[in-house]
Design an enzyme around this catalytic site. Structure first.
Site, PDB file in Angstrom:
ATOM      1  N   HIS A  22       0.807  -1.229   0.000  1.00  0.00           N
ATOM      2  CA  HIS A  22       0.000   0.000   0.000  1.00  0.00           C
ATOM      3  C   HIS A  22       0.843   1.284   0.000  1.00  0.00           C
ATOM      4  CE1 HIS A  22       0.330  -0.269   4.369  1.00  0.00           C
ATOM      5  NE2 HIS A  22      -0.527  -1.248   4.467  1.00  0.00           N
ATOM      6  N   HIS A  76      -3.380  -9.645  14.999  1.00  0.00           N
ATOM      7  CA  HIS A  76      -3.688  -8.439  14.215  1.00  0.00           C
ATOM      8  C   HIS A  76      -4.608  -8.823  13.065  1.00  0.00           C
ATOM      9  CE1 HIS A  76      -3.257  -4.732  12.135  1.00  0.00           C
ATOM     10  NE2 HIS A  76      -2.101  -4.926  11.540  1.00  0.00           N
ATOM     11  N   GLU A  78      -5.261  -7.216  10.227  1.00  0.00           N
ATOM     12  CA  GLU A  78      -4.914  -6.861   8.848  1.00  0.00           C
ATOM     13  C   GLU A  78      -4.637  -8.137   8.055  1.00  0.00           C
ATOM     14  OE1 GLU A  78      -1.982  -3.724   8.392  1.00  0.00           O
ATOM     15  OE2 GLU A  78      -2.701  -3.318   6.365  1.00  0.00           O
ATOM     16  N   ASP A  80      -2.740  -9.261   5.817  1.00  0.00           N
ATOM     17  CA  ASP A  80      -1.451  -9.919   5.578  1.00  0.00           C
ATOM     18  C   ASP A  80      -1.143 -10.945   6.667  1.00  0.00           C
ATOM     19  OD1 ASP A  80      -1.320  -7.568   7.108  1.00  0.00           O
ATOM     20  OD2 ASP A  80       0.813  -7.275   6.752  1.00  0.00           O
ATOM     21  N   HIS A 142      -0.265  -2.076  15.064  1.00  0.00           N
ATOM     22  CA  HIS A 142      -0.423  -1.081  14.046  1.00  0.00           C
ATOM     23  C   HIS A 142      -1.871  -0.599  13.865  1.00  0.00           C
ATOM     24  CE1 HIS A 142      -0.694  -1.010   9.333  1.00  0.00           C
ATOM     25  NE2 HIS A 142      -0.452   0.207   9.746  1.00  0.00           N
ATOM     26  N   ASP A 161       3.334  -6.802  13.923  1.00  0.00           N
ATOM     27  CA  ASP A 161       3.996  -5.828  13.042  1.00  0.00           C
ATOM     28  C   ASP A 161       5.210  -5.154  13.695  1.00  0.00           C
ATOM     29  OD1 ASP A 161       2.527  -6.024  10.684  1.00  0.00           O
ATOM     30  OD2 ASP A 161       1.054  -4.529  11.294  1.00  0.00           O
ATOM     31  N   TYR A 189      10.745   0.189   7.725  1.00  0.00           N
ATOM     32  CA  TYR A 189       9.428  -0.302   8.143  1.00  0.00           C
ATOM     33  C   TYR A 189       8.814   0.648   9.170  1.00  0.00           C
ATOM     34  CZ  TYR A 189       5.795  -3.568   9.491  1.00  0.00           C
ATOM     35  OH  TYR A 189       4.578  -4.140   9.740  1.00  0.00           O
ATOM     36  N   HIS A 220       6.789  -9.874  10.143  1.00  0.00           N
ATOM     37  CA  HIS A 220       7.425  -9.664   8.835  1.00  0.00           C
ATOM     38  C   HIS A 220       8.941  -9.745   8.992  1.00  0.00           C
ATOM     39  CE1 HIS A 220       3.767  -8.111   6.925  1.00  0.00           C
ATOM     40  NE2 HIS A 220       3.604  -7.273   7.918  1.00  0.00           N
TER      41      HIS A 220
HETATM   42 FE1  FEO Z   1      -0.627  -4.121   9.969  1.00  0.00          FE
HETATM   43 FE2  FEO Z   1       1.582  -6.472   8.665  1.00  0.00          FE
HETATM   44  O1  FEO Z   1      -0.059  -5.634   8.984  1.00  0.00           O
END
Ligand code: FEO
Length: 393
Positions: A22, A76, A78, A80, A142, A161, A189, A220
């Protein structure tokens, strides 16, 4: 899969192809890290993007039959990290989905399914056999739903995250790719994902300081291990979350006919000759997510644009909109550029700089059409202003 501690396995997905997250340029791809803990009640911490589900399930099958998983912890919402829970639940239909109260709301809105949720709050524990997992809500690190899971028995923190990096690799540990590189990716990041949430990060760090861990398993990129690595990482997070920067300058600009570029290069020369670390970032060749990484490090930022139809150039406009969301604090800025007949766009740039949270260093420097040598020499007057700001605590 990769065993990372006794009965703890990495079973995530390596996204070699990811080039944009994004708006965040990801030239090295990314990973979505899922972790499997084998205990009396096998537990999966986080999952992967929807298109990585098969790979994750193949990795899980290298360790156990997925139907044995009792808990799927969603740190989380989100997608991903939670995008493949739906597919995963087909393999372990009796598993409970463990998440924060906001996580339950978010997952319900995303999947529109009546999953068997187990909602947890800060300090709650989950008994999975030999281990008691502890949860800590980390709102806005996040999203509002974000939380960390801690295994005291393994001395591992799973902060989702936080502490992550977008970096695809067959290696799993920061020291395997080089800790310096991992820190650099963690900075990028932080600048692009975490920067707006300094106060929430400090709160989360305070909570984490009460936990004893020698491994941080983010969602990640690389895993951090050992006291030295972790201390270095936490020190960086404390600095960034307090909006501290280094005594360095970032000059970023776009130029139509090389006049604004000439101004940028004059600034660069005078700052460099003064022995101040400075970076020149042309928005035609530097991605704004890299510019923002340098904004994280720099106490002073110079923004330059030519005028196009009385406005700043679109690349500069996009950068300013991006920065407005990221809200850097405790930084100084100056605008500059070349124009032909209207200076309206410079006023807009000055307003955007302030809306993004910078304090103006002084009057913007603007030159009509092509700067001559005298006009370029006059730009050197910004040096004492910059030196004063860099010298101040
Ligand atoms: Fe806030 Fe890696 O997602």
């Amino acid at each position: 899969m990769r065993k990372i501690k006794n009965d703890v396995y990495w079973v995530g997905y390596i996204d070699w192809d990811l080039r944009n997250f994004h708006g965040y340029d990801t030239p090295h791809g990314s990973t979505y890290n899922a972790y499997l803990i084998l205990d009396e009640k096998p537990t999966l911490i986080d999952s992967v993007k929807h298109y990585g589900a098969d790979e994750m399930i193949r990795r899980i099958k290298q360790v156990i039959d997925p139907s044995k998983i009792q808990y799927i912890i969603s740190n989380h919402t989100e997608m991903d990290h939670s995008g493949s829970i739906d597919v995963l639940l087909k393999h372990c239909p009796n598993a409970q989905v463990v998440c924060s109260p906001k996580g339950e709301e978010g997952l319900s809105r995303h999947f529109k399914k009546n999953w068997n949720f187990k909602v947890v709050n800060t300090g709650d524990t989950l008994d999975i056999g030999k281990r008691k997992l502890t949860f800590m809500l980390m709102p806005m690190v996040h999203w509002p739903d974000s939380m960390a899971t801690y295994s005291a028995e393994d001395k591992i923190l799973f902060p989702n995250d936080a502490f992550g990096q977008h970096y695809a690799s067959t290696e799993r540990f920061a020291d395997e790719i080089g800790v310096g590189l991992a820190y650099d990716e963690a900075a990028k990041y932080y600048a692009n994902i975490v920067l707006p949430f300094g106060s929430q990060v400090l709160k989360a760090l305070e909570g984490a300081s009460k936990m004893d861990f020698d491994m941080i398993c983010p969602s990640h990129g690389m895993i951090w291990r050992g006291k030295e690595q972790i201390t270095g990482l936490v020190q960086r997070y404390v600095k960034w979350a307090n909006y501290e920067s280094d005594a360095q300058v970032c000059i970023t600009y776009d130029s139509m006919w090389h006049s604004t570029e000439a101004m940028a290069k004059r600034f660069y020369e005078v700052i460099d000759m003064a022995g101040i670390p400075v970076k020149l970032m042309n928005l035609q060749t530097s991605h704004m997510s890299d510019v923002v990484t340098d904004v994280l490090k720099s106490k002073v930022v110079l923004f330059g644009t030519s005028m196009l139809n009385n406005r700043m150039l679109p690349t500069v406009g996009a950068l300013m909109m991006y920065l407005k969301g990221l809200k850097p604090k405790n930084r100084f800025a100056l605008s500059f550029g070349s124009y032909g007949w209207s200076m309206v766009g410079f006023k807009e740039l000055e307003t955007s700089i302030q809306d993004a949270g910078f304090e103006l260093l002084g009057e913007g420097k603007y030159i009509r059409f092509i700067p001559d040598q005298d006009e370029l020499a006059k730009l050197d007057s910004i040096l004492p202003l910059i030196q004063a700001k860099l010298a101040a605590k």
